[in-house]
Design a protein around this motif. Structure first.
Motif, PDB file in Angstrom:
ATOM      1  N   ILE A 139      -5.564 -22.985   2.611  1.00 15.91           N
ATOM      2  CA  ILE A 139      -4.187 -22.313   1.978  1.00 15.91           C
ATOM      3  C   ILE A 139      -4.268 -22.696   0.528  1.00 15.91           C
ATOM      4  N   SER A 140      -4.041 -21.352  -0.343  1.00 12.65           N
ATOM      5  CA  SER A 140      -4.068 -21.606  -1.711  1.00 12.65           C
ATOM      6  C   SER A 140      -2.436 -22.345  -2.432  1.00 12.65           C
ATOM      7  N   SER A 141      -2.778 -23.025  -3.121  1.00 15.90           N
ATOM      8  CA  SER A 141      -1.745 -23.812  -3.744  1.00 15.90           C
ATOM      9  C   SER A 141      -1.140 -23.128  -4.903  1.00 15.90           C
ATOM     10  N   TYR A 142      -1.571 -21.779  -5.054  1.00 17.25           N
ATOM     11  CA  TYR A 142      -0.947 -20.926  -6.413  1.00 17.25           C
ATOM     12  C   TYR A 142      -0.078 -20.051  -5.609  1.00 17.25           C
ATOM     13  N   PRO A 143       0.963 -19.657  -6.530  1.00 18.34           N
ATOM     14  CA  PRO A 143       2.129 -18.828  -5.800  1.00 18.34           C
ATOM     15  C   PRO A 143       1.415 -17.303  -5.548  1.00 18.34           C
ATOM     16  N   ALA A 144       2.164 -16.830  -4.654  1.00 19.28           N
ATOM     17  CA  ALA A 144       1.718 -15.211  -4.283  1.00 19.28           C
ATOM     18  C   ALA A 144       2.461 -14.458  -5.068  1.00 19.28           C
ATOM     19  N   VAL A 145       2.166 -13.241  -5.286  1.00 19.49           N
ATOM     20  CA  VAL A 145       3.012 -12.139  -5.810  1.00 19.49           C
ATOM     21  C   VAL A 145       3.096 -11.145  -5.100  1.00 19.49           C
ATOM     22  N   LEU A 146       4.432 -10.587  -4.765  1.00 16.89           N
ATOM     23  CA  LEU A 146       4.630  -9.841  -3.590  1.00 16.89           C
ATOM     24  C   LEU A 146       5.204  -8.639  -4.380  1.00 16.89           C
ATOM     25  N   GLN A 147       4.658  -7.334  -3.957  1.00 17.42           N
ATOM     26  CA  GLN A 147       4.918  -6.131  -4.526  1.00 17.42           C
ATOM     27  C   GLN A 147       5.081  -4.931  -3.346  1.00 17.42           C
ATOM     28  N   ASP A 148       6.258  -4.212  -3.631  1.00 19.22           N
ATOM     29  CA  ASP A 148       6.196  -2.967  -2.606  1.00 19.22           C
ATOM     30  C   ASP A 148       5.844  -1.880  -3.123  1.00 19.22           C
ATOM     31  N   LEU A 149       5.189  -0.917  -1.926  1.00 18.46           N
ATOM     32  CA  LEU A 149       4.669   0.480  -2.492  1.00 18.46           C
ATOM     33  C   LEU A 149       4.944   1.339  -1.488  1.00 18.46           C
ATOM     34  N   ALA A 150       5.659   2.380  -2.045  1.00 19.14           N
ATOM     35  CA  ALA A 150       6.120   3.280  -1.114  1.00 19.14           C
ATOM     36  C   ALA A 150       5.433   4.507  -1.499  1.00 19.14           C
ATOM     37  N   VAL A 151       4.844   5.438  -0.632  1.00 14.41           N
ATOM     38  CA  VAL A 151       3.997   6.542  -0.889  1.00 14.41           C
ATOM     39  C   VAL A 151       4.605   7.634   0.221  1.00 14.41           C
ATOM     40  N   VAL A 152       4.404   8.985  -0.142  1.00 17.91           N
ATOM     41  CA  VAL A 152       4.794  10.017   0.516  1.00 17.91           C
ATOM     42  C   VAL A 152       3.618  10.871   1.017  1.00 17.91           C
ATOM     43  N   VAL A 153       3.356  11.102   2.216  1.00 19.64           N
ATOM     44  CA  VAL A 153       2.129  11.469   2.678  1.00 19.64           C
ATOM     45  C   VAL A 153       2.536  12.548   3.746  1.00 19.64           C
ATOM     46  N   ASP A 154       1.471  13.280   4.319  1.00 14.23           N
ATOM     47  CA  ASP A 154       1.598  14.238   5.578  1.00 14.23           C
ATOM     48  C   ASP A 154       1.901  13.580   6.846  1.00 14.23           C
ATOM     49  N   GLU A 155       2.971  14.117   7.493  1.00 17.41           N
ATOM     50  CA  GLU A 155       3.350  13.355   8.760  1.00 17.41           C
ATOM     51  C   GLU A 155       2.445  13.148   9.491  1.00 17.41           C
ATOM     52  N   HIS A 156       1.491  13.815   9.702  1.00 16.93           N
ATOM     53  CA  HIS A 156       0.410  13.686  10.759  1.00 16.93           C
ATOM     54  C   HIS A 156      -0.680  12.448  10.378  1.00 16.93           C
ATOM     55  N   ILE A 157      -0.600  12.024   9.174  1.00 19.37           N
ATOM     56  CA  ILE A 157      -1.591  10.934   8.902  1.00 19.37           C
ATOM     57  C   ILE A 157      -0.913   9.547   9.575  1.00 19.37           C
ATOM     58  N   PRO A 158      -1.609   8.713  10.245  1.00 24.51           N
ATOM     59  CA  PRO A 158      -1.381   7.635  10.690  1.00 24.51           C
ATOM     60  C   PRO A 158      -1.139   6.629  10.020  1.00 24.51           C
ATOM     61  N   ALA A 159      -0.024   5.674   9.988  1.00 20.88           N
ATOM     62  CA  ALA A 159       0.179   4.651   9.132  1.00 20.88           C
ATOM     63  C   ALA A 159      -0.734   3.665   9.156  1.00 20.88           C
ATOM     64  N   ALA A 160      -1.568   3.346  10.513  1.00 22.04           N
ATOM     65  CA  ALA A 160      -2.674   2.238  10.198  1.00 22.04           C
ATOM     66  C   ALA A 160      -3.860   2.971   9.463  1.00 22.04           C
ATOM     67  N   GLN A 161      -3.877   4.050   9.104  1.00 18.51           N
ATOM     68  CA  GLN A 161      -5.030   4.620   8.260  1.00 18.51           C
ATOM     69  C   GLN A 161      -4.940   4.342   6.816  1.00 18.51           C
ATOM     70  N   ILE A 162      -3.438   4.501   6.525  1.00 15.73           N
ATOM     71  CA  ILE A 162      -3.087   4.301   5.234  1.00 15.73           C
ATOM     72  C   ILE A 162      -3.121   2.803   4.809  1.00 15.73           C
ATOM     73  N   GLN A 163      -2.746   1.781   6.073  1.00 17.22           N
ATOM     74  CA  GLN A 163      -2.731   0.539   5.655  1.00 17.22           C
ATOM     75  C   GLN A 163      -4.131  -0.046   5.583  1.00 17.22           C
ATOM     76  N   GLU A 164      -5.006   0.508   6.452  1.00 14.49           N
ATOM     77  CA  GLU A 164      -6.645  -0.036   6.282  1.00 14.49           C
ATOM     78  C   GLU A 164      -7.151   0.372   4.918  1.00 14.49           C
ATOM     79  N   LEU A 165      -6.723   1.636   4.499  1.00 15.30           N
ATOM     80  CA  LEU A 165      -7.362   1.902   3.117  1.00 15.30           C
ATOM     81  C   LEU A 165      -6.604   1.130   1.949  1.00 15.30           C
TER      82      LEU A 165
END
Length: 403
Positions: free
Chosen positions: A308-334
């Motif tokens: 476990i790292s003793s250094y602080p984590a950086v949290l970042q939100d990312l919102a993207v607009v994609v075609d509705e037929h693209i699976p969320a799992a594919q985007i998450q993997e990429l």
């Protein structure tokens, strides 16, 4: 009358201590056995008519030990080496599976391995009992009843039958079963007997209490969450879920589990026609059936543990607009591939369609966690990684940042 021959050598072999013939006679005669010496080390014992439990020499030896006193018999060590100890990996992993599922709130059920063709046919609404060939089943020659005339090919047939019986008396069922299925193959003398895992879940997510009515019912993602927990505890990697079609489950509410390129099982919401066939109540029923043998073959012999790292984590939100037929799992993997070793976690936390998102599109928002093992990350480093992620999503999937 029952007459049994008993020798001093047999008593010594069984109890580990030596008794004289006189001592044996004295102990047995005190219990109304009639004894007559027929050899130097053997006595003939006539059993009293009321002692119906004494039929063999071992029964008389037990009486000798009981009257002599178990506490007086000395403890002796084994006079040989212990055999080499070998673990049963398959059995140990099965017990781990049971432990994980029980700790996730499920109960284990054990159902009949015997079923009938009508129950098996009920798993496919388009199939009737007459469409199934007995050649593909292990048929019992003398079944105890017509309801138990063939060996099951799926755990779901008996699992749904058990769920229907329990839902008549209780509001909730969340159960699993580990058992064999019997797959008869043409030309084979004996069937294959792979071990499968089935899960059935239905009813309110929480028990009724004084603050409310128990909340929403269990859903698909409760079932998927249990399976994800199991795979994580078994350290199985390269897991993916693929939308598909299966006759037992509703179209559009079915997913296949894959590990690498291999299909391991199916999960989803039970089809209404299947529910009617099994006399299930009018509510959402979710189930899964996995090839447990194939799944456990993917469990690694060892795995790495990262400090476990003793250094602080950086949290970042990312919102993207994609075609509705693209699976969320594919985007998450990429995102995970592009983020590199600094990206520790990618989690989908929002899905949105509607104004102002264009028709045919949807917005997916991910929470990204960046953390270094040896230093505190600067904002510029994280911004550079996010820019790389956005660029790849735009190039490969046509994604755009949501304003």
């Amino acid at each position: 009358p029952i007459v049994i021959g008993l020798s001093t050598s047999e008593v010594q072999r069984s109890l580990g201590i030596s008794f004289s013939l006189t001592a044996i006679r004295a102990l047995l005669e005190s219990l109304e056995f009639r004894c007559e010496e027929i050899a130097e080390d053997t006595v003939s014992v006539t059993v009293p008519s009321h002692r119906l439990d004494c039929q063999y020499p071992a029964d008389l030896i037990e009486e000798v030990a009981r009257i002599y006193g178990y506490d007086r018999i000395p403890t002796t060590e084994l006079s040989d080496r212990l055999p080499p100890q070998r673990t049963n990996r398959g059995l140990e992993l099965e017990e781990t599976v049971r432990d994980v599922l029980i700790s996730s709130g499920l109960q284990e059920m054990i159902t009949f391995s015997l079923t009938n063709l009508s129950r098996e046919a009920a798993l496919d609404p388009a199939t009737s009992e007459h469409d199934l060939s007995e050649d593909s089943y292990v048929v019992i020659t003398n079944p105890i009843s017509q309801d138990r005339s063939v060996m099951r090919r799926s755990l779901l047939s008996t699992g749904l039958e058990a769920a229907a019986a329990n839902l008549r008396f209780c509001d909730r069922v969340d159960a699993f079963e580990v058992g064999k299925v019997f797959l008869q193959e043409p030309g084979a003398e004996l069937p294959r007997e792979p071990r499968h895992l089935s899960i059935v879940m239905a009813g309110p997510r929480e028990d009724r209490h004084w603050l409310g009515t128990g909340g929403p019912d269990l859903g698909f993602f409760d079932l998927k969450g249990v399976i994800e927990t199991l795979l994580e505890r078994l350290h199985i990697v390269d897991v993916s879920y693929e939308a598909g079609h299966h006759p037992t489950f509703q179209r559009g509410r079915t997913a296949y589990l894959r590990v690498g390129m291999d299909q391991m099982g199916v999960m989803g919401e039970i089809h209404p026609d299947v529910m009617d066939a099994f006399d299930l109540p009018d509510r959402s029923i979710f189930a899964a059936e996995l090839d447990l043998g194939a799944l456990l073959a993917q469990v690694p012999a060892s795995w790495y543990v990262e400090p476990i790292s003793s250094y602080p984590a950086v949290l970042q939100d990312l919102a993207v607009v994609v075609d509705e037929h693209i699976p969320a799992a594919q985007i998450q993997e990429l995102i995970a591939e592009t983020g590199g070793f600094l990206l520790k976690e990618v989690r989908l936390f929002d899905v949105y369609q509607g104004d102002p998102i264009p028709p045919g599109k949807r917005s997916l928002a991910f929470a990204l966690t960046f953390q270094a093992p040896d230093k505190t990350l600067r904002d510029a480093v994280v911004a550079k990684q996010v820019k790389r992620i956005v660029g790849r999503l735009r190039h490969e999937l046509g994604a755009e940042l949501r304003a």
